[in-house]
Design a protein around this motif. Structure first.
Motif, short mmCIF file in Angstrom:
data_model
loop_
_atom_site.label_atom_id
_atom_site.label_comp_id
_atom_site.label_asym_id
_atom_site.label_seq_id
_atom_site.Cartn_x
_atom_site.Cartn_y
_atom_site.Cartn_z
N MET A 1 -28.39 0.60 50.61
CA MET A 1 -27.62 0.28 51.79
C MET A 1 -27.53 -1.24 51.93
N ARG A 2 -26.51 -1.69 52.63
CA ARG A 2 -26.31 -3.13 52.83
C ARG A 2 -26.59 -3.51 54.28
N ILE A 3 -27.32 -4.61 54.42
CA ILE A 3 -27.55 -5.19 55.74
C ILE A 3 -27.27 -6.68 55.63
N LYS A 4 -27.26 -7.37 56.76
CA LYS A 4 -27.13 -8.83 56.75
C LYS A 4 -28.41 -9.42 57.32
N VAL A 5 -28.94 -10.41 56.62
CA VAL A 5 -30.11 -11.14 57.08
C VAL A 5 -29.70 -12.60 57.20
N ASN A 6 -29.71 -13.10 58.42
CA ASN A 6 -29.25 -14.48 58.68
C ASN A 6 -27.88 -14.72 58.05
N ASN A 7 -26.98 -13.76 58.24
CA ASN A 7 -25.58 -13.81 57.78
C ASN A 7 -25.41 -13.74 56.26
N LYS A 8 -26.45 -13.35 55.53
CA LYS A 8 -26.34 -13.15 54.09
C LYS A 8 -26.56 -11.67 53.79
N GLU A 9 -25.68 -11.10 52.97
CA GLU A 9 -25.82 -9.68 52.63
C GLU A 9 -27.04 -9.44 51.75
N MET A 10 -27.65 -8.28 51.98
CA MET A 10 -28.84 -7.89 51.23
C MET A 10 -28.76 -6.39 50.98
N GLU A 11 -29.16 -5.98 49.81
CA GLU A 11 -29.16 -4.55 49.44
C GLU A 11 -30.59 -4.03 49.57
N PRO A 13 -33.12 -0.15 49.81
CA PRO A 13 -33.14 1.30 49.70
C PRO A 13 -32.91 1.94 51.07
N GLU A 14 -32.36 3.13 51.10
CA GLU A 14 -32.17 3.85 52.36
C GLU A 14 -33.50 4.04 53.07
N ALA A 15 -33.45 4.07 54.39
CA ALA A 15 -34.62 4.31 55.25
C ALA A 15 -35.71 3.26 55.09
N SER A 16 -35.32 2.02 54.86
CA SER A 16 -36.29 0.93 54.77
C SER A 16 -36.72 0.51 56.17
N SER A 17 -38.00 0.19 56.29
CA SER A 17 -38.51 -0.28 57.57
C SER A 17 -38.34 -1.80 57.66
N LEU A 18 -38.48 -2.31 58.85
CA LEU A 18 -38.41 -3.75 59.05
C LEU A 18 -39.54 -4.44 58.30
N GLN A 19 -40.70 -3.78 58.19
CA GLN A 19 -41.82 -4.35 57.44
C GLN A 19 -41.46 -4.45 55.96
N VAL A 21 -38.49 -4.94 54.80
CA VAL A 21 -37.59 -6.09 54.72
C VAL A 21 -38.41 -7.38 54.68
N ALA A 22 -39.40 -7.48 55.57
CA ALA A 22 -40.26 -8.66 55.61
C ALA A 22 -40.99 -8.85 54.28
N ASP A 23 -41.48 -7.76 53.70
CA ASP A 23 -42.16 -7.84 52.41
C ASP A 23 -41.21 -8.28 51.31
N HIS A 52 -30.66 0.26 59.41
CA HIS A 52 -29.54 1.12 59.04
C HIS A 52 -28.43 0.31 58.40
N GLU A 53 -27.56 0.99 57.68
CA GLU A 53 -26.40 0.37 57.05
C GLU A 53 -25.68 -0.53 58.05
N ASN A 54 -25.35 -1.73 57.60
CA ASN A 54 -24.60 -2.72 58.38
C ASN A 54 -25.37 -3.33 59.55
#
Length: 66
Positions: A1-11, A13-19, A21-23, A52-54
């Motif tokens: 899935m794709r999300i944005k972190v500080n306006n940069k796209e990042m790929e 895995p589905e159902a990733s936790s915020l932790q 992402v931090a890791d 979640h996506e986006n």
């Protein structure tokens, strides 16, 4: 899935936790805050908060100085 972190796209895995992402971003254990879709998420909720996506994340790092 794709999300944005500080306006940069990042790929992620589905159902990733915020932790997860931090890791993935190798964020330090202290001095960091995260907001998801303009809502601050307490560090105590990082392991249970699923991104979640986006979703748009903002990572804020504390800085010393005056």
């Amino acid at each position: 899935m794709r999300i944005k972190v500080n306006n940069k796209e990042m790929e992620l895995p589905e159902a990733s936790s915020l932790q997860q992402v931090a890791d993935t971003l190798a964020l330090p254990a202290r001095g960091v805050a995260m907001a998801v879709n303009n809502r601050m998420v307490p560090r105590a909720e990082w392991t249970t908060h699923i991104v979640h996506e986006n979703d748009s994340l903002v990572v804020i790092k504390a800085a010393c100085g005056g």
